[in-house]
Design a protein around this motif. Structure first.
Motif, mmCIF file in Angstrom:
data_model
loop_
_atom_site.group_PDB
_atom_site.id
_atom_site.type_symbol
_atom_site.label_atom_id
_atom_site.label_comp_id
_atom_site.label_asym_id
_atom_site.label_seq_id
_atom_site.Cartn_x
_atom_site.Cartn_y
_atom_site.Cartn_z
ATOM 1 N N PHE A 54 0.839 -1.211 0.000
ATOM 2 C CA PHE A 54 0.000 0.000 0.000
ATOM 3 C C PHE A 54 0.870 1.256 0.000
ATOM 4 C CE2 PHE A 54 -3.413 -2.770 1.978
ATOM 5 C CZ PHE A 54 -4.183 -2.804 0.830
ATOM 6 N N GLU A 55 1.963 1.179 0.714
ATOM 7 C CA GLU A 55 2.890 2.307 0.787
ATOM 8 C C GLU A 55 3.438 2.633 -0.606
ATOM 9 O OE1 GLU A 55 6.040 3.379 4.300
ATOM 10 O OE2 GLU A 55 6.375 1.560 3.139
ATOM 11 N N ALA A 56 3.765 1.593 -1.388
ATOM 12 C CA ALA A 56 4.263 1.777 -2.757
ATOM 13 C C ALA A 56 3.186 2.415 -3.627
ATOM 14 C CB ALA A 56 4.695 0.426 -3.325
ATOM 15 N N ASP A 57 1.931 1.978 -3.420
ATOM 16 C CA ASP A 57 0.812 2.565 -4.172
ATOM 17 C C ASP A 57 0.679 4.050 -3.863
ATOM 18 O OD1 ASP A 57 0.280 0.157 -5.300
ATOM 19 O OD2 ASP A 57 -1.458 -0.321 -4.025
ATOM 20 N N VAL A 58 0.810 4.385 -2.596
ATOM 21 C CA VAL A 58 0.721 5.790 -2.188
ATOM 22 C C VAL A 58 1.819 6.598 -2.870
ATOM 23 C CG1 VAL A 58 0.974 7.381 -0.232
ATOM 24 C CG2 VAL A 58 -0.451 5.349 0.015
ATOM 25 N N GLN A 59 3.034 6.049 -2.890
ATOM 26 C CA GLN A 59 4.165 6.744 -3.539
ATOM 27 C C GLN A 59 3.890 6.990 -5.012
ATOM 28 O OE1 GLN A 59 6.780 8.242 -2.212
ATOM 29 N NE2 GLN A 59 5.912 7.630 -0.228
ATOM 30 N N LEU A 60 3.350 5.946 -5.691
ATOM 31 C CA LEU A 60 3.026 6.083 -7.121
ATOM 32 C C LEU A 60 2.004 7.193 -7.331
ATOM 33 C CD1 LEU A 60 2.819 2.393 -8.425
ATOM 34 C CD2 LEU A 60 4.524 4.156 -9.002
ATOM 35 N N LEU A 96 1.519 9.741 -5.407
ATOM 36 C CA LEU A 96 2.142 11.041 -5.139
ATOM 37 C C LEU A 96 2.888 11.545 -6.376
ATOM 38 C CD1 LEU A 96 3.469 10.659 -1.476
ATOM 39 C CD2 LEU A 96 1.584 12.101 -2.292
ATOM 40 N N ILE A 97 3.550 10.610 -7.067
ATOM 41 C CA ILE A 97 4.252 10.971 -8.313
ATOM 42 C C ILE A 97 3.243 11.438 -9.363
ATOM 43 C CG2 ILE A 97 5.609 10.020 -10.242
ATOM 44 C CD1 ILE A 97 6.938 8.153 -8.089
ATOM 45 N N LYS A 98 2.121 10.672 -9.412
ATOM 46 C CA LYS A 98 1.052 11.025 -10.359
ATOM 47 C C LYS A 98 0.540 12.446 -10.077
ATOM 48 C CE LYS A 98 -1.758 7.309 -11.273
ATOM 49 N NZ LYS A 98 -3.028 6.599 -10.981
ATOM 50 N N LYS A 133 3.041 15.059 -11.221
ATOM 51 C CA LYS A 133 3.026 15.229 -12.676
ATOM 52 C C LYS A 133 1.818 16.054 -13.112
ATOM 53 C CE LYS A 133 5.732 11.329 -14.316
ATOM 54 N NZ LYS A 133 5.642 9.896 -14.654
ATOM 55 N N SER A 134 0.675 15.731 -12.507
ATOM 56 C CA SER A 134 -0.548 16.453 -12.868
ATOM 57 C C SER A 134 -0.420 17.931 -12.508
ATOM 58 C CB SER A 134 -1.755 15.858 -12.149
ATOM 59 O OG SER A 134 -1.940 14.524 -12.525
ATOM 60 N N GLN A 135 0.247 18.196 -11.379
ATOM 61 C CA GLN A 135 0.419 19.598 -10.963
ATOM 62 C C GLN A 135 1.348 20.350 -11.933
ATOM 63 O OE1 GLN A 135 1.510 18.832 -6.925
ATOM 64 N NE2 GLN A 135 -0.500 19.433 -6.113
ATOM 65 N N TYR A 159 -7.381 21.832 -18.205
ATOM 66 C CA TYR A 159 -7.193 22.303 -16.824
ATOM 67 C C TYR A 159 -8.093 21.510 -15.852
ATOM 68 C CZ TYR A 159 -6.864 25.539 -12.866
ATOM 69 O OH TYR A 159 -6.670 26.086 -11.637
ATOM 70 N N GLN A 160 -9.370 21.410 -16.219
ATOM 71 C CA GLN A 160 -10.332 20.670 -15.390
ATOM 72 C C GLN A 160 -9.939 19.201 -15.262
ATOM 73 O OE1 GLN A 160 -12.605 21.955 -13.546
ATOM 74 N NE2 GLN A 160 -12.335 24.036 -14.374
ATOM 75 N N SER A 161 -9.491 18.625 -16.368
ATOM 76 C CA SER A 161 -9.134 17.205 -16.379
ATOM 77 C C SER A 161 -7.939 16.945 -15.459
ATOM 78 C CB SER A 161 -8.882 16.777 -17.829
ATOM 79 O OG SER A 161 -7.860 15.857 -17.903
ATOM 80 N N SER A 162 -6.953 17.859 -15.500
ATOM 81 C CA SER A 162 -5.784 17.711 -14.621
ATOM 82 C C SER A 162 -6.171 17.839 -13.154
ATOM 83 C CB SER A 162 -4.724 18.762 -14.955
ATOM 84 O OG SER A 162 -4.132 18.441 -16.183
ATOM 85 N N LEU A 163 -7.046 18.822 -12.885
ATOM 86 C CA LEU A 163 -7.520 19.013 -11.509
ATOM 87 C C LEU A 163 -8.198 17.750 -10.982
ATOM 88 C CD1 LEU A 163 -9.152 22.522 -10.916
ATOM 89 C CD2 LEU A 163 -7.065 21.560 -9.919
ATOM 90 N N LYS A 164 -9.023 17.136 -11.892
ATOM 91 C CA LYS A 164 -9.746 15.918 -11.495
ATOM 92 C C LYS A 164 -8.769 14.774 -11.218
ATOM 93 C CE LYS A 164 -13.738 13.063 -12.642
ATOM 94 N NZ LYS A 164 -13.114 11.887 -12.074
ATOM 95 N N GLU A 165 -7.728 14.672 -12.047
ATOM 96 C CA GLU A 165 -6.706 13.625 -11.826
ATOM 97 C C GLU A 165 -6.085 13.775 -10.438
ATOM 98 O OE1 GLU A 165 -5.108 13.078 -16.419
ATOM 99 O OE2 GLU A 165 -3.707 13.796 -14.866
#
Ligand SMILES: [Zn+2]
Length: 245
Positions: free
Chosen positions: A67-73, A75-77, A80-82, A94-100
């Motif tokens: 689960f910790e690895a999933d959380v890290q992934l 966070l990276i996601k 990137k979206s930011q 813009y909206q799509s990135s915010l939703k991601e």
């Protein structure tokens, strides 16, 4: 009535005494394997329970790390979206990135809840086996020591048994074969080890019944084989001063 001497009957009584002793030793030794077996099983059960609990904790830790690895992934996601957010050209992008970002954050929040639950489970399991683990070496040690004591004690009794059996054989060799045969037959009929008993104050020590006065009087002459009329064991006369032997 079989004519026998007092010496023969006394010798037979000695054989009887040895057989009672060897019988007790054999009964004791017969139970030794079961005692050792139950001791070993108890220890195995204890060791297995500690191992099982440790395996369960290990499994919780594995789940936690996954689960910790999933959380890290995630966070990276989110990161990137930011970054993407800063270079988007259209409102739709813009909206799509915010939703991601929101979705990933929501997923992480759920994952973190689950991870907290797992941490609690680990803590509970560790508390549960802490005591057992602390005394682990001591319990194993005590069980092994007890087993050794039982085995050493059994060995000593085996040695005594061998000595008694050889003593019995040499004493029995002094007894008339016919008398020994009668002794063995009575034993067989009795279904136990005791075929010759003493009589004290006219009471058979095999069955606690009274011996008729005439038989009791004849018994004191020690010149023939007498039987208890109640239990049919061979009875023998023992002088008062012989009883303490
Ligand atoms: Zn009797």
């Amino acid at each position: 009535m079989t004519a026998v001497t007092k010496k023969q009957i006394d010798t037979l009584a000695k054989v009887q005494q040895i057989e009672i002793e060897t019988g007790k030793l054999k009964a004791y030794l017969n139970k030794v394997p079961a005692r050792i077996n139950s001791l070993e099983q108890e220890l195995e059960k204890f060791i297995r329970s500690v191992e099982d609990d440790e395996a369960a904790i290990e499994e919780f830790n594995k789940q936690y790390r996954a689960f910790e690895a999933d959380v890290q992934l995630n966070l990276i996601k989110i990161q990137k979206s930011q970054e993407k957010l800063r270079s988007v050209k259209t409102n739709k992008e813009y909206q799509s990135s915010l939703k991601e970002i929101d979705d990933a954050k929501a997923v992480n929040s759920k994952l973190e809840d689950v991870m907290l639950e797992i941490l609690e489970k680990i803590e509970t399991a560790e508390t549960a086996i802490k005591d057992r683990k602390q005394h682990y070496a001591q319990i194993v040690d005590e069980s092994n020591r007890e087993k050794e004591t039982i085995e050493r004690d059994a060995e000593q009794r085996e040695e005594i048994l061998v000595e008694l059996e050889s003593k019995r054989a040499s004493i029995a060799a002094e007894i008339d074969a016919g008398l020994l045969e009668i002794f063995n037959q009575v034993k067989k009929k009795q279904g136990d080890l005791v075929a010759i008993v003493t009589v004290q104050d006219a009471v058979c020590q095999g069955c606690n019944m009274n011996i008729p006065p005439q038989v009791y009087n004849e018994l004191q002459r020690c010149d023939s084989l007498k039987y208890c009329p109640s239990c049919f064991r061979i009875i023998h006369w023992q002088e008062q001063n012989e009883r303490s032997e």
